[in-house]
Design a protein around this motif. Structure first.
Motif, PDB file in Angstrom:
ATOM      1  N   LEU A 183      17.539  -2.645  -0.011  1.00  0.00           N
ATOM      2  CA  LEU A 183      16.091  -2.551  -0.019  1.00  0.00           C
ATOM      3  C   LEU A 183      15.683  -1.192  -0.564  1.00  0.00           C
ATOM      4  CD1 LEU A 183      15.376  -4.015   3.541  1.00  0.00           C
ATOM      5  CD2 LEU A 183      15.165  -5.220   1.356  1.00  0.00           C
ATOM      6  N   ALA A 184      14.683  -1.185  -1.427  1.00  0.00           N
ATOM      7  CA  ALA A 184      14.204   0.069  -2.023  1.00  0.00           C
ATOM      8  C   ALA A 184      12.686   0.107  -1.949  1.00  0.00           C
ATOM      9  CB  ALA A 184      14.667   0.189  -3.468  1.00  0.00           C
ATOM     10  N   GLU A 185      12.164   1.265  -1.614  1.00  0.00           N
ATOM     11  CA  GLU A 185      10.719   1.493  -1.622  1.00  0.00           C
ATOM     12  C   GLU A 185      10.447   2.738  -2.456  1.00  0.00           C
ATOM     13  OE1 GLU A 185       7.107   2.658   1.454  1.00  0.00           O
ATOM     14  OE2 GLU A 185       8.747   1.377   2.172  1.00  0.00           O
ATOM     15  N   PHE A 186       9.689   2.574  -3.524  1.00  0.00           N
ATOM     16  CA  PHE A 186       9.439   3.657  -4.462  1.00  0.00           C
ATOM     17  C   PHE A 186       8.220   4.448  -3.999  1.00  0.00           C
ATOM     18  CE2 PHE A 186      11.933   0.545  -6.644  1.00  0.00           C
ATOM     19  CZ  PHE A 186      12.791   1.282  -7.447  1.00  0.00           C
ATOM     20  N   VAL A 187       8.451   5.741  -3.792  1.00  0.00           N
ATOM     21  CA  VAL A 187       7.402   6.645  -3.331  1.00  0.00           C
ATOM     22  C   VAL A 187       7.314   7.803  -4.326  1.00  0.00           C
ATOM     23  CG1 VAL A 187       7.705   6.031  -0.901  1.00  0.00           C
ATOM     24  CG2 VAL A 187       9.062   7.897  -1.871  1.00  0.00           C
ATOM     25  N   PRO A 188       6.222   8.584  -4.308  1.00  0.00           N
ATOM     26  CA  PRO A 188       6.106   9.686  -5.265  1.00  0.00           C
ATOM     27  C   PRO A 188       7.298  10.644  -5.199  1.00  0.00           C
ATOM     28  CG  PRO A 188       4.003   9.297  -4.182  1.00  0.00           C
ATOM     29  CD  PRO A 188       5.005   8.432  -3.486  1.00  0.00           C
TER      30      PRO A 188
ATOM     31  N   PRO B 156       0.803  -1.230   0.000  1.00  0.00           N
ATOM     32  CA  PRO B 156       0.000   0.000   0.000  1.00  0.00           C
ATOM     33  C   PRO B 156       0.830   1.270   0.000  1.00  0.00           C
ATOM     34  CG  PRO B 156      -0.900  -1.604   1.541  1.00  0.00           C
ATOM     35  CD  PRO B 156       0.405  -2.157   1.077  1.00  0.00           C
ATOM     36  N   THR B 157       2.046   1.214   0.533  1.00  0.00           N
ATOM     37  CA  THR B 157       2.890   2.413   0.581  1.00  0.00           C
ATOM     38  C   THR B 157       3.752   2.577  -0.658  1.00  0.00           C
ATOM     39  OG1 THR B 157       4.602   1.196   1.779  1.00  0.00           O
ATOM     40  CG2 THR B 157       2.957   2.360   3.094  1.00  0.00           C
ATOM     41  N   GLY B 158       3.845   1.564  -1.499  1.00  0.00           N
ATOM     42  CA  GLY B 158       4.676   1.639  -2.686  1.00  0.00           C
ATOM     43  C   GLY B 158       5.373   0.315  -2.944  1.00  0.00           C
ATOM     44  N   LEU B 159       5.978   0.202  -4.108  1.00  0.00           N
ATOM     45  CA  LEU B 159       6.701  -1.019  -4.453  1.00  0.00           C
ATOM     46  C   LEU B 159       7.938  -1.171  -3.578  1.00  0.00           C
ATOM     47  CD1 LEU B 159       7.107  -3.417  -6.488  1.00  0.00           C
ATOM     48  CD2 LEU B 159       8.635  -1.867  -7.723  1.00  0.00           C
ATOM     49  N   ARG B 160       8.103  -2.346  -2.985  1.00  0.00           N
ATOM     50  CA  ARG B 160       9.311  -2.668  -2.220  1.00  0.00           C
ATOM     51  C   ARG B 160      10.108  -3.727  -2.979  1.00  0.00           C
ATOM     52  NH1 ARG B 160       7.301  -2.645   4.175  1.00  0.00           N
ATOM     53  NH2 ARG B 160       7.174  -0.349   4.321  1.00  0.00           N
ATOM     54  N   LEU B 161      11.380  -3.466  -3.093  1.00  0.00           N
ATOM     55  CA  LEU B 161      12.251  -4.313  -3.912  1.00  0.00           C
ATOM     56  C   LEU B 161      13.480  -4.685  -3.108  1.00  0.00           C
ATOM     57  CD1 LEU B 161      13.066  -3.713  -7.641  1.00  0.00           C
ATOM     58  CD2 LEU B 161      14.920  -4.178  -6.058  1.00  0.00           C
ATOM     59  N   ILE B 162      13.945  -5.926  -3.298  1.00  0.00           N
ATOM     60  CA  ILE B 162      15.168  -6.382  -2.647  1.00  0.00           C
ATOM     61  C   ILE B 162      16.119  -6.922  -3.699  1.00  0.00           C
ATOM     62  CG2 ILE B 162      14.219  -8.692  -2.233  1.00  0.00           C
ATOM     63  CD1 ILE B 162      15.950  -8.866   0.287  1.00  0.00           C
ATOM     64  N   ILE B 163      17.398  -6.621  -3.535  1.00  0.00           N
ATOM     65  CA  ILE B 163      18.455  -7.262  -4.301  1.00  0.00           C
ATOM     66  C   ILE B 163      19.556  -7.588  -3.303  1.00  0.00           C
ATOM     67  CG2 ILE B 163      19.529  -5.055  -4.947  1.00  0.00           C
ATOM     68  CD1 ILE B 163      20.367  -6.391  -7.586  1.00  0.00           C
ATOM     69  N   GLY B 164      20.145  -8.756  -3.428  1.00  0.00           N
ATOM     70  CA  GLY B 164      21.136  -9.169  -2.440  1.00  0.00           C
ATOM     71  C   GLY B 164      22.158 -10.124  -3.001  1.00  0.00           C
ATOM     72  N   ASP B 165      23.172 -10.379  -2.195  1.00  0.00           N
ATOM     73  CA  ASP B 165      24.275 -11.251  -2.591  1.00  0.00           C
ATOM     74  C   ASP B 165      24.732 -12.028  -1.362  1.00  0.00           C
ATOM     75  OD1 ASP B 165      26.401 -12.509  -3.770  1.00  0.00           O
ATOM     76  OD2 ASP B 165      27.507 -10.693  -4.277  1.00  0.00           O
ATOM     77  N   VAL B 166      24.623 -13.343  -1.448  1.00  0.00           N
ATOM     78  CA  VAL B 166      25.025 -14.222  -0.356  1.00  0.00           C
ATOM     79  C   VAL B 166      26.504 -14.545  -0.494  1.00  0.00           C
ATOM     80  CG1 VAL B 166      24.693 -16.525   0.634  1.00  0.00           C
ATOM     81  CG2 VAL B 166      22.730 -15.199  -0.139  1.00  0.00           C
TER      82      VAL B 166
ATOM     83  N   PHE C 197      11.698 -12.304   3.111  1.00  0.00           N
ATOM     84  CA  PHE C 197      11.241 -11.062   2.472  1.00  0.00           C
ATOM     85  C   PHE C 197       9.769 -11.164   2.093  1.00  0.00           C
ATOM     86  CE2 PHE C 197      10.553  -8.647  -1.501  1.00  0.00           C
ATOM     87  CZ  PHE C 197      10.841  -7.366  -1.050  1.00  0.00           C
ATOM     88  N   ARG C 198       9.380 -12.288   1.507  1.00  0.00           N
ATOM     89  CA  ARG C 198       7.990 -12.443   1.071  1.00  0.00           C
ATOM     90  C   ARG C 198       7.030 -12.508   2.256  1.00  0.00           C
ATOM     91  NH1 ARG C 198      10.192 -16.851  -3.256  1.00  0.00           N
ATOM     92  NH2 ARG C 198      10.901 -15.333  -4.813  1.00  0.00           N
ATOM     93  N   ARG C 199       7.506 -12.981   3.405  1.00  0.00           N
ATOM     94  CA  ARG C 199       6.639 -13.038   4.589  1.00  0.00           C
ATOM     95  C   ARG C 199       6.375 -11.658   5.180  1.00  0.00           C
ATOM     96  NH1 ARG C 199       9.882 -17.476   6.144  1.00  0.00           N
ATOM     97  NH2 ARG C 199      11.021 -16.090   7.572  1.00  0.00           N
ATOM     98  N   THR C 200       7.374 -10.772   5.109  1.00  0.00           N
ATOM     99  CA  THR C 200       7.292  -9.536   5.891  1.00  0.00           C
ATOM    100  C   THR C 200       7.311  -8.257   5.069  1.00  0.00           C
ATOM    101  OG1 THR C 200       9.704  -9.545   6.160  1.00  0.00           O
ATOM    102  CG2 THR C 200       8.406 -10.642   7.862  1.00  0.00           C
ATOM    103  N   ALA C 201       7.566  -8.338   3.764  1.00  0.00           N
ATOM    104  CA  ALA C 201       7.737  -7.113   2.967  1.00  0.00           C
ATOM    105  C   ALA C 201       6.495  -6.230   2.985  1.00  0.00           C
ATOM    106  CB  ALA C 201       8.103  -7.468   1.532  1.00  0.00           C
TER     107      ALA C 201
END
Length: 343
Positions: free
Chosen positions: A200-205, A137-147, A165-169
């Motif tokens: 982690l990125a969250e896209f907002v206006p 509801p607040t915007g797209l949340r995106l994750i990129i990572g490296d183990v 991430f899918r449980r809590t994003a």
């Protein structure tokens, strides 16, 4: 057993075992086509023996040919069975890989997306890199990572991060809380020296909120390339991170490149990284995100051609750009003499 008894009954037929060695090895190592060629070659050699050896009786040669034909057919059946099992395993592996890291849609949560991922292992799509996106509801949340590391252990840890991430994003109050949730979620599966860098990125206006836990800084593409480095460093997941959120401008005309260190670790023969110069800027400002990724991969390929090292790291690239705002249709003007009009 029948082949062995037949061969023992005719001492001069011991050559059949040597002739069958090729098809049997091909069946286990080379595939159906190579097995068929090897079996045909063995049969041809078995049939040529009478022409080269006039001292042997014809029944001996017929028995040898029969043994080679039977053994060749058995090798061909074995090769086909192996090929079918290998295809089934490959198909199931691909299904599992797509379940773990599904392809990003071209548009999600008001953001246009394009992604490319490559595993360092030729036989697998997944490895130490991970990425995903969830519309909230607040915007797209995106994750990129490296183990840390490669192979199955890294893939297992990647799967754990993505599951957390899918449980809590969608429910975490902000990105810092999300990062702490991820850190706690993967703690039970971490080995003492394991860690995961994540962005982690969250896209907002008008902008994007970022949390960077030890990951390469994303790059904003506008009139130039600008690396968005955090105001202060934060440790990766697994190393007691202290995440914090900061905001950067991202206009509808701007793009954001998120990547793993497979991009910066790609070196030429002199050990130089791919330069973030005008050529890269031109690649990343093509008319579509897909064209930009294609051109970026072309630059990377040419940069590493003739490289002195054969080491290939996992690579993930994501290009994101705010989608154009769709204007709502203009309502027809209300007549002033309508009785239901209210002031």
């Amino acid at each position: 057993m029948g082949l062995a008894l037949a061969d023992a009954a005719y001492a001069s037929v011991s050559l059949s075992a040597l002739l069958l060695a090729g098809p049997m090895l091909a069946a286990h190592l080379l595939g159906v086509r190579a097995t068929a060629v090897a079996a045909a070659t063995a049969l041809a050699m078995a049939l040529l023996v009478p022409a080269m050896d006039d001292g042997s009786e014809l029944p001996h040669h017929l028995v040898r040919a029969l043994i080679v034909v039977t053994g060749g057919l058995w090798a061909l059946v074995t090769a086909r069975t192996h090929a079918r099992h290998h295809a089934d395993l490959k198909r199931m592996t691909r299904i599992a890989e797509w379940a773990m890291i599904p392809a990003l849609p071209s548009e999600l949560g008001g953001v246009n997306l394009a992604a490319h991922t490559r595993s360092s292992a030729d036989s697998a799509r997944i490895g130490g890199d991970l990425h995903d996106a969830v519309a909230t509801p607040t915007g797209l949340r995106l994750i990129i990572g490296d183990v840390k590391g490669h192979g199955l252990d890294a893939a297992h840890l990647s799967a754990s991060v993505l599951a957390a991430f899918r449980r809590t994003a969608a429910t975490a109050p902000d990105l810092a809380a999300l990062a702490l949730d991820l850190d706690a979620g993967i703690a039970p599966v971490l080995e003492p020296e394991d860690f995961v860098t994540v962005l982690l990125a969250e896209f907002v206006p008008g902008g994007v909120l970022l949390v960077n836990c030890g990951h390469p800084a994303p790059v904003r593409i506008d009139a130039r390339l600008r690396a968005l480095r955090p105001p202060r460093p934060c440790r990766p997941l697994g190393l007691s991170p202290d995440p914090y959120v900061w905001r950067v401008r991202l206009l509808p005309s701007d793009r954001l490149l998120l990547y793993t260190d497979g991009l910066t670790e790609a070196r030429d023969c002199e050990g130089s990284e791919l330069p973030f110069d005008e050529r890269l800027h031109a690649a990343l400002t093509q008319p579509t995100l897909e064209e930009s990724l294609h051109d970026l991969l072309g630059l990377l390929r040419r940069h590493t051609e003739g490289s002195c090292t054969t080491v290939v790291d996992d690579l993930t690239l994501i290009l994101a750009q705010p989608a154009p705002v769709r204007k709502s249709p203009v309502a027809a003007p209300v007549s002033e003499d309508r009785h239901d009009r209210t002031d």
